[in-house]
Design an enzyme around this catalytic site. Structure first.
Site, mmCIF file in Angstrom:
data_model
loop_
_atom_site.group_PDB
_atom_site.id
_atom_site.type_symbol
_atom_site.label_atom_id
_atom_site.label_comp_id
_atom_site.label_asym_id
_atom_site.label_seq_id
_atom_site.Cartn_x
_atom_site.Cartn_y
_atom_site.Cartn_z
ATOM 1 N N GLU A 41 54.531 46.840 21.690
ATOM 2 C CA GLU A 41 53.645 45.882 22.345
ATOM 3 C C GLU A 41 53.070 44.888 21.348
ATOM 4 O OE1 GLU A 41 51.783 49.157 25.508
ATOM 5 O OE2 GLU A 41 50.549 48.313 23.904
ATOM 6 N N CYS A 93 47.859 40.495 18.020
ATOM 7 C CA CYS A 93 47.836 41.879 17.555
ATOM 8 C C CYS A 93 49.266 42.404 17.632
ATOM 9 C CB CYS A 93 46.904 42.701 18.438
ATOM 10 S SG CYS A 93 46.834 44.456 18.013
ATOM 11 N N CYS A 121 53.661 56.227 17.153
ATOM 12 C CA CYS A 121 52.830 56.477 15.977
ATOM 13 C C CYS A 121 52.830 57.963 15.683
ATOM 14 C CB CYS A 121 51.392 55.988 16.219
ATOM 15 S SG CYS A 121 50.297 56.187 14.787
ATOM 16 N N CYS A 161 46.343 60.806 16.775
ATOM 17 C CA CYS A 161 44.941 60.746 17.185
ATOM 18 C C CYS A 161 44.871 60.999 18.690
ATOM 19 C CB CYS A 161 44.346 59.387 16.835
ATOM 20 S SG CYS A 161 44.372 59.029 15.058
ATOM 21 N N CYS A 212 44.175 58.217 21.528
ATOM 22 C CA CYS A 212 44.976 56.991 21.459
ATOM 23 C C CYS A 212 46.272 57.172 22.239
ATOM 24 C CB CYS A 212 45.280 56.668 19.998
ATOM 25 S SG CYS A 212 46.443 55.317 19.747
ATOM 26 N N CYS A 252 46.024 50.212 23.153
ATOM 27 C CA CYS A 252 47.317 50.197 22.486
ATOM 28 C C CYS A 252 48.207 51.315 23.003
ATOM 29 C CB CYS A 252 47.096 50.347 20.982
ATOM 30 S SG CYS A 252 48.625 50.366 20.063
#
Length: 375
Positions: free
Chosen positions: A107, A120, A127, A131, A134, A354
């Site tokens: 994205e 951004c 990822c 976390c 997220c 995100c």
């Protein structure tokens, strides 16, 4: 809000194809001379891509028509295919899900303000930092993006910003999908492409670029040694190790004090204020005593706190702090002498967190594929 429908494409394997943006000027000259073309074509192509934000060689009218197909195949392979594009704020906020050559989704978000236009960008597909609050962290890591896949997000945003009347693209933040410093070499080369003077690169100011990290201490120290002047943003999210171990699992390797010490080294070497990113999570990290502890850690340092109202993901147990709690947190930090702002919550109605929109598209694709099998 406007949206464009999902278009499914087959997943392909292998490394991303080499692109002009992967290469420095010397390598671009080697590439064009390897095609039997004069070396000056490298600067010409760089001007088209970085200066005019063109990727379609057929639109490069000063190139010999007979050479365009070869040049396009070698230096301008398609890297990013838009899958879904959504917008809000009367078109000033635009989020795009891109499909990469292997079917991975990433994205980017373009945001136009009265005084600046920011994109951004993602540095990884998914990822690996895990976390739990997220959306991207929940998805896990697929792979690192190539230098050109990162740069092409910015070039595309610059083109869209101009065409949409949002003005010149002025700022880039590496706060999209992925941990930028876990893809260190490619991100560093992308920073060079974005800041090299035209036509070598986009000619952006280093000071207009922010690189975020959850706190990979060795990589922060490496970045310090590069003597760049980009802004370092540290995703802290908790001032105490007990909670940060849960919210940011990499804290089990590098504790809060170690992360902040590396950040202060960066600030000392560069003279750049460090941005401390802190997602406000209801009844988790928003207690007054944690605001006071954070204030003590940051008081007198070259730092600024950017509080982020959490944009909860569907089905998540995490939620945003109430506004009254948020205001008290801000008050206590400012009373400690720590500059503090609350991030603009743009894009919440377009899966602004995100990884949310990409996750939505992955689920849609999976559902579509299951339906096709059932048929």
């Amino acid at each position: 809000m406007t949206t464009q429908p999902l278009t499914l494409q087959p997943r392909r394997r292998g490394a991303p194809p080499q692109h002009l943006a992967d290469l420095d000027m010397a390598a671009r000259k080697d590439a064009v001379t390897g095609l039997g073309l004069p070396a000056f074509r490298a600067r010409q192509l760089s001007h088209h891509y970085f200066g005019r934000q063109l990727s379609d060689v057929d639109a490069m009218s000063d190139l010999p028509a007979a050479d365009r197909e070869r040049i396009g195949g070698v230096l301008f392979p398609p890297l990013l295919t838009p899958v879904t594009q959504v917008s809000c704020d009367d078109g000033a906020t635009r989020k795009t899900v891109w499909r990469l050559h292997d079917g991975s989704l990433v994205e980017s978000v373009l945001m136009g303000y009265s005084d600046r236009t920011t994109v951004c960008v993602s540095s990884q597909a998914g990822c690996g930092m895990a976390c739990p609050f997220c959306a991207t962290g929940q998805a896990g890591l697929t792979r690192n993006l190539s230098t050109a896949e990162i740069v092409d997000q910015v070039v595309s945003a610059a083109r869209t910003s101009r065409e949409a009347g949002l003005g010149r693209l002025s700022n880039v933040v590496f706060m999209g999908m992925g941990e930028p410093l876990a893809n260190y070499e490619r991100v560093l080369r992308a920073l060079r492409r974005l800041t090299d003077p035209a036509p070598d690169g986009l000619g952006m100011s280093q000071r207009s670029i922010t690189v975020s990290t959850v706190g990979l201490v060795p990589a922060v120290r490496r970045l310090t040694a590069e003597e760049l002047s980009v802004t370092l943003a540290v995703s802290l999210h908790a001032p105490d190790d007990e909670l940060r171990d849960e919210l940011v699992p990499v804290n089990n390797r590098w504790k809060v004090d170690e992360v902040l010490d590396a950040a202060w080294e960066y600030a000392s070497r560069t003279g750049r204020r460090v941005s401390i990113e802190y997602a406000m999570i209801r009844d988790v990290n928003d207690q007054p005593w944690r605001a006071d502890l954070l204030g003590r850690l940051l008081a007198g340092k070259l730092a600024h706190v950017n509080l982020i109202p959490l944009n909860p993901t569907p089905g998540s147990r995490w939620d945003a702090s109430p506004k009254a709690v948020e205001r008290e947190f801000v008050r206590r930090l400012r009373a400690a002498g720590v500059p503090t702002t609350v991030r603009d919550t743009r894009g919440s109605e377009i899966d602004g967190a995100c990884g949310q929109l990409a996750a939505t598209q992955e689920k849609a694709a999976a559902t579509h594929g299951q339906a096709e099998v059932a048929e």
